[in-house]
Design a protein around this motif. Structure first.
Motif, PDB file in Angstrom:
ATOM      1  N   SER A  85      56.825   3.685  29.874  1.00  0.00           N
ATOM      2  CA  SER A  85      56.507   5.091  30.116  1.00  0.00           C
ATOM      3  C   SER A  85      57.681   6.023  29.849  1.00  0.00           C
ATOM      4  O   SER A  85      57.498   7.235  29.702  1.00  0.00           O
ATOM      5  N   TYR A  88      58.823   8.226  25.549  1.00  0.00           N
ATOM      6  CA  TYR A  88      57.993   9.278  24.962  1.00  0.00           C
ATOM      7  C   TYR A  88      58.779  10.579  24.900  1.00  0.00           C
ATOM      8  O   TYR A  88      59.745  10.777  25.636  1.00  0.00           O
ATOM      9  N   ASN A 157      58.083   6.146  21.290  1.00  0.00           N
ATOM     10  CA  ASN A 157      56.752   5.979  20.725  1.00  0.00           C
ATOM     11  C   ASN A 157      56.125   7.317  20.359  1.00  0.00           C
ATOM     12  O   ASN A 157      56.460   8.361  20.936  1.00  0.00           O
ATOM     13  N   LYS A 159      52.138   9.225  19.093  1.00  0.00           N
ATOM     14  CA  LYS A 159      50.756   9.246  19.570  1.00  0.00           C
ATOM     15  C   LYS A 159      49.924   8.118  18.980  1.00  0.00           C
ATOM     16  O   LYS A 159      48.872   7.775  19.516  1.00  0.00           O
TER      17      LYS A 159
END
Length: 389
Positions: A85, A88, A157, A159
């Motif tokens: 998580s 990003y 990362n 989408k």
């Protein structure tokens, strides 16, 4: 190399290796070597250290190292979100802006204490802020210690897939203390070891023999065993990096199983570790190699034996992943080099196919999809059989 010769276990001893990069990072390895860390810092001039970690890692081990640094240097603690998580853009932006607000300068050093995800976000921040400042990696997971820190690839990362946005930025040094592996969960341990298994399949059949005789299905090891295993997996990758530190020519073989694996990992959205996704990816890659007439059924069976019976990665394949979904995910994967699907494939155990001169083989998508469909169907049949039994 004689892989069966055990490394002498000497707590406190620091072994120095090199990552063989264009700008090589010293790689320090040992067990319980924390007391030597500040002595290494004395070699560098800096105004402040920003210590990045996850809360649970700080409580386990990070606090002791942090306090040791604070005794001699200005050091500020920063927490990042747990796991994937943190990789990003919102976290990247927030971290960069926070460092500016807190007075980070071109003379500052960032320190990453944690697994591969912490290292990725901190390495990318270090590569971007002021067009690049220094950072240190202190990996605490088997994956971090034996695989991810040996490259200088930092990324977040996007989408549509993993690691779409990043830079090459190497740390000033890497500090690997296998004491931190004591509490590494079994899945995390397997996730690091699977990369070593991959190294055997792609470059050294004798290393694969060693792993086959050494691995424990329950992933439980003594401190001495973890020390020896981690060191040898590190050496297995360094042998490849010696030939290509950039991982762009010969080193691309390190991506064996990863095109499938990244697609699976992406579709699972954090429910599966990188290593487990790669374990499935390697099995599918082996099936593709066999379908192309490159390796035998016995070689394919050896993939399943080592990965499932020896390493213990034997969970069922996710029911939600279809061949169509995986094909779409692979097309968006960051390793794609053009319109075609290209894969690292085995010519035999310990050697990769190089028919096109860059260790990537173009394969008809229709054939790839058929191999994936067959793999998924077999997995579903095996799972039903287990349930009925």
């Amino acid at each position: 190399m004689n892989w069966n010769q055990p490394l002498e276990f000497i707590p406190g001893k620091v072994i120095t290796l090199s990552t063989h990069l264009e700008k090589p990072s010293p790689f320090y390895f040992g067990y319980d070597i924390e007391k030597s860390f500040t002595a290494e810092l004395e070699k560098y001039s800096f105004d402040k250290i920003f210590f990045f970690t996850e809360p649970h890692l700080f409580a386990l081990y990070g606090k002791d190292l942090y306090l040791n640094i604070c005794e001699k240097y200005r050091c500020e603690l920063e927490f990042v979100p747990t796991g994937e998580s943190c990789k990003y853009f919102p976290v990247l932006e927030e971290t960069c802006e926070k460092l500016i607000e807190k007075g980070a300068s071109k003379k500052s050093i960032l320190l990453s204490f944690g697994g591969g995800t912490v290292g990725n976000i901190v390495g990318l921040v270090a590569g971007l802020i002021y067009r690049g400042i220094r950072f240190i990696e202190v990996p605490t997971s088997m994956t971090g210690q034996t695989d991810s820190t040996l490259s200088n690839k930092q990324a977040v990362n996007g989408k549509t897939g993993k690691n779409h946005f990043g830079v090459y930025h190497s740390p000033i040094f890497i500090w690997t203390d296998t004491k931190y592996l004591k509490t590494d969960p079994p899945t995390s341990r397997r996730s690091g070891i699977i990369e070593g298994v991959k190294n055997g399949f792609i470059s050294d059949a004798t290393f694969l023999d060693y792993l086959e005789a050494t691995l424990h299905q329950d992933a439980k090891y003594t401190d001495e065993e973890l020390y020896d295993l981690a060191y040898k997996i590190i050496l297995s990758k360094l042998e490849i990096l010696k030939r290509d530190p950039s991982e762009k020519t010969y080193g691309i073989i390190l991506e064996y199983g990863h095109t499938f694996g990244h697609g699976i990992e992406w579709l699972e959205k954090g429910k599966m570790s990188h290593g487990e996704a790669v374990s499935f990816g390697m099995k599918i890659a082996a099936e593709l190699c066999q379908e192309l007439g490159l390796i035998s059924q016995a070689d394919v069976d050896r993939h399943y034996h080592v990965i499932e019976n020896k390493l213990g990665f034997n969970n069922p394949f996710p029911k939600t992943i279809t061949a169509d979904k995986l094909m779409d995910a692979m097309i968006a994967d960051n390793k794609k080099t053009g319109r075609d699907l290209r894969f690292v494939l085995l010519e035999k155990i310990g050697q990769c196919d190089n028919r096109q001169g860059d260790y990537l083989v173009t394969v008809d998508p229709v054939l790839v999809k058929q191999v994936v469909e067959n793999f998924i169907q077999r997995q579903q049949v095996e799972q039903k059989t287990l349930v009925l039994a």
